[in-house]
Design an enzyme around this catalytic site. Structure first.
Site: not given
Ligand code: AMP
Length: 217
Positions: A15, A90, A123, A156, A167
């Site tokens: 995203k 969401r 990431r 993160r 998640r």
């Protein structure tokens, strides 16, 4: 008619990366609720303190807090020509709360869950310009610094295997119904998000070009 886009997909589906590319090429302001919350946390604001415990656990921040933050952001001048919502709505409550905006495009990033682990665990994000990298899938010469602005790269707090599982569960339970909600309204465009950055963006670009031509947005 202006572009009012929502980009949807589970954690790691791309995203953020796709939003940056879309915002570079179409008249939309990229609004990422995740980035907004992380900035509030960094500045240690009251909102940041409230959001922090949810985010580090991989859970959703409560709807009332999130909706108020987004509505306030969208009322600002830089959103008046169009926007791209990344990470919002969401939940069905959030989708209902913005139903009057008339979202006209929902990009739905579809991906095999097995591909998400490497995308999330490796990431890295730039503290300053929020550029997104992956040190395994697209190795960097310097893993510590942003190639765009030289800012410091960090991982993160929710980018761990365990938090990813939480998640993904929240995505299935709370966010997937939002995709169905928009599908009933005929504005969802599915994209195969398991390909390279370039190939995923190509699909999105084709979709948006066609919509702009057809609706002369
Ligand atoms: P993201 O950067 O989009 O992955 O968001 C990171 C985290 O911020 C999420 O896991 C949630 O804890 C929180 N968050 C972001 N957007 C929302 C939202 N629309 N509703 C509730 N929580 C959110």
């Amino acid at each position: 008619m202006m572009l009012k886009i929502v980009i949807m997909g589970p954690a790691g589906s791309g995203k953020g990366t796709m939003s940056d590319l879309i915002a570079d090429n179409y008249p939309v302001k990229h609004i990422s609720t995740g980035n907004m919350f992380r900035e509030e946390i960094r500045n240690n604001t009251e909102l940041g303190q409230k959001a922090n415990s949810y985010i580090t656990q991989g859970k959703l921040v409560p709807d009332d807090v999130t909706v108020a933050m987004v509505k306030n952001r969208l009322s600002q001048e830089d959103c008046k020509d169009g926007y791209l919502l990344d990470g919002f709505p969401r939940s069905l409550v959030q989708a209902e709360a913005i139903k009057d905006l008339g979202i006209n495009v929902v990009i739905n990033l579809k991906i095999d869950e097995n591909l998400l682990v490497d995308r999330i665990v490796y990431r890295r994000m730039c503290e300053d310009c929020k550029a997104i990298y992956n040190i395994k899938l697209n190795p960097l010469k310097d893993e510590e610094h942003c190639e765009v602005c030289g800012g410091k790269l960090y991982q993160r707090s929710d980018d761990t295997y365990e938090k990813l599982m939480v998640r993904l569960e929240s995505y299935t339970e709370e966010t997937q119904p939002v995709v169905d909600y928009y599908r009933k309204r005929g504005v969802v465009y599915d994209v195969d998000a398991g390909q390279s950055i370039e190939d995923v963006y190509k699909q999105i670009d084709q979709i948006l070009t066609k919509i702009m031509e057809e609706k002369s947005i």
